[in-house]
Design a protein around this motif. Structure first.
Motif, PDB file in Angstrom:
ATOM      1  N   LEU A 131      73.140  -5.270  81.120  1.00  0.00           N
ATOM      2  CA  LEU A 131      72.084  -5.632  80.180  1.00  0.00           C
ATOM      3  C   LEU A 131      72.335  -7.005  79.555  1.00  0.00           C
ATOM      4  N   LEU A 132      73.608  -7.318  79.311  1.00  0.00           N
ATOM      5  CA  LEU A 132      73.967  -8.595  78.696  1.00  0.00           C
ATOM      6  C   LEU A 132      74.105  -9.722  79.719  1.00  0.00           C
ATOM      7  N   LYS A 133      74.046  -9.346  80.995  1.00  0.00           N
ATOM      8  CA  LYS A 133      74.176 -10.326  82.087  1.00  0.00           C
ATOM      9  C   LYS A 133      75.473 -11.136  81.971  1.00  0.00           C
ATOM     10  N   THR A 171      68.559  -8.330  70.982  1.00  0.00           N
ATOM     11  CA  THR A 171      69.255  -7.950  72.221  1.00  0.00           C
ATOM     12  C   THR A 171      70.386  -6.981  71.927  1.00  0.00           C
ATOM     13  N   THR A 172      71.097  -7.229  70.835  1.00  0.00           N
ATOM     14  CA  THR A 172      72.195  -6.341  70.446  1.00  0.00           C
ATOM     15  C   THR A 172      71.688  -4.929  70.200  1.00  0.00           C
ATOM     16  N   GLN A 173      70.613  -4.803  69.422  1.00  0.00           N
ATOM     17  CA  GLN A 173      70.084  -3.479  69.106  1.00  0.00           C
ATOM     18  C   GLN A 173      69.562  -2.783  70.365  1.00  0.00           C
ATOM     19  N   ILE A 220      79.342   3.352  80.684  1.00  0.00           N
ATOM     20  CA  ILE A 220      78.664   2.747  79.536  1.00  0.00           C
ATOM     21  C   ILE A 220      78.916   1.236  79.487  1.00  0.00           C
ATOM     22  N   HIS A 221      80.152   0.829  79.720  1.00  0.00           N
ATOM     23  CA  HIS A 221      80.457  -0.593  79.645  1.00  0.00           C
ATOM     24  C   HIS A 221      79.822  -1.367  80.801  1.00  0.00           C
ATOM     25  N   HIS A 222      79.757  -0.778  81.975  1.00  0.00           N
ATOM     26  CA  HIS A 222      79.057  -1.436  83.084  1.00  0.00           C
ATOM     27  C   HIS A 222      77.568  -1.593  82.746  1.00  0.00           C
ATOM     28  N   CYS A 223      77.006  -0.584  82.080  1.00  0.00           N
ATOM     29  CA  CYS A 223      75.603  -0.659  81.655  1.00  0.00           C
ATOM     30  C   CYS A 223      75.419  -1.817  80.675  1.00  0.00           C
ATOM     31  N   ALA A 224      76.324  -1.934  79.705  1.00  0.00           N
ATOM     32  CA  ALA A 224      76.237  -3.015  78.720  1.00  0.00           C
ATOM     33  C   ALA A 224      76.365  -4.377  79.387  1.00  0.00           C
ATOM     34  N   TYR A 225      77.302  -4.507  80.307  1.00  0.00           N
ATOM     35  CA  TYR A 225      77.503  -5.791  80.978  1.00  0.00           C
ATOM     36  C   TYR A 225      76.265  -6.192  81.777  1.00  0.00           C
ATOM     37  N   CYS A 243      72.517   1.929  75.686  1.00  0.00           N
ATOM     38  CA  CYS A 243      73.823   2.513  76.009  1.00  0.00           C
ATOM     39  C   CYS A 243      74.004   3.865  75.327  1.00  0.00           C
ATOM     40  N   ARG A 244      73.517   3.994  74.088  1.00  0.00           N
ATOM     41  CA  ARG A 244      73.614   5.290  73.399  1.00  0.00           C
ATOM     42  C   ARG A 244      72.801   6.353  74.146  1.00  0.00           C
ATOM     43  N   ASN A 245      71.594   6.022  74.567  1.00  0.00           N
ATOM     44  CA  ASN A 245      70.769   6.983  75.295  1.00  0.00           C
ATOM     45  C   ASN A 245      71.425   7.367  76.620  1.00  0.00           C
ATOM     46  N   PHE A 246      71.965   6.376  77.320  1.00  0.00           N
ATOM     47  CA  PHE A 246      72.664   6.653  78.574  1.00  0.00           C
ATOM     48  C   PHE A 246      73.875   7.531  78.312  1.00  0.00           C
TER      49      PHE A 246
END
Length: 284
Positions: free
Chosen positions: A64-66, A28-30, A57-62, A36-39
């Motif tokens: 994805l991580l739910k 999940t981390t990878q 980027i951080h909203h995208c990570a959040y 996020c890198r692609n975005f």
């Protein structure tokens, strides 16, 4: 300020930290870091500031991580550590410069900046940094402009020291509007955090910097109460690097006092100081 290659590395390092904070497994981390890198690369040429891109980027990570608040425990820890240190040092803070310096030292509560670490012994760190003082010290020019202040906050932990500085400003007759985040992003202070620390009972107006959760500050996205406060203000106090990156190149604002530790090379270069410098820089 625009995004650089070093900013990309720093942002992905923060995404990796967020994955660790929520206990994400290696796969999940990878996947989260890759997405996020692609975005991020897709946004590199967009007409957006670094803080605006970082927010996305951080909203995208959040998503994805739910998890809407990966830094929750670190924020509580930062506030608790700062409260303990404030009890130790409060009696030694006398002048406006003292309170500004304490607030700037508090700005080191910033997790995930590549090459910057948050000390595990903040009391000892505070005493050593206080001895070093400010590399840029415009405090003698800042205070006379502080009759009506808009205070743009930054991190938890740091906001405890902001509370001391705001107390001082109020004792000098300043009218203070404090802007925090509406919702969690990184370890930035939110409306909930500010109220838990009693800041709503200290400032003249407590508001948010926008309707959502954005790193830094975009005046065009400010709620009406904050826009009116800025229009009437004699001084904006902008805490931290994201607010510096958001506002430093603008020429359509009241005088701005940038209070921060320059924790990365691009920001340090823009401010004209070595990395790690603590500054109170007035742009009038």
């Amino acid at each position: 300020m625009k995004i650089t290659d070093s900013c990309i590395d720093c942002l992905i390092t923060r995404v990796q930290l967020e994955c660790g904070l929520v206990g994400a497994d290696p796969r999940t981390t990878q996947e989260t870091m890759d997405s996020c890198r692609n975005f991020l690369l897709s946004l590199k040429g967009a007409h957006l500031s670094h803080p605006q891109i970082a927010s996305r980027i951080h909203h995208c990570a959040y998503d994805l991580l739910k998890n809407p608040d990966p830094f929750h425990e670190l924020k509580d820890q930062g506030n608790a550590e700062s409260i303990a240190v404030c009890k130790e040092v409060r009696s030694s803070l006398v002048t406006f410069r003292d309170f500004v310096l304490a607030s700037v030292i508090g700005n080191t509560f910033d997790y995930g900046v590549k090459g910057h670490t948050v000390t595990s012994n903040f009391a000892g760190f505070f005493r050593e940094e206080f001895k070093k003082g400010l590399v840029i010290d415009d405090t003698d020019r800042i205070l006379p402009r502080a009759s009506r202040v808009v205070y743009l906050s930054d991190n938890c932990g740091e906001i405890v020291f902001d509370r001391l500085l705001i107390h001082y400003l109020k004792s000098q007759g300043s009218h203070v509007t404090l802007a925090v985040k509406a919702r969690p992003i990184l370890n930035d202070a939110t409306l909930v955090d500010a109220k838990m620390l009693g800041l709503d009972r200290i400032v003249d107006c407590l508001t948010t910097n926008c309707d959502g959760a954005e790193i830094g500050f975009c005046p065009e996205e400010a709620p009406p109460v904050l826009s009116e406060a800025i229009f009437r203000s004699t001084l904006i106090i902008a805490k931290g690097m994201a607010n510096f990156e958001s506002l430093f190149e603008r020429n359509d604002l009241p005088p701005v006092a940038y209070l921060m530790a320059a924790k990365c090379q691009p920001v340090a270069n823009e401010a004209g100081v070595p990395v790690g410098s603590k500054i109170a820089l007035l742009r009038a």
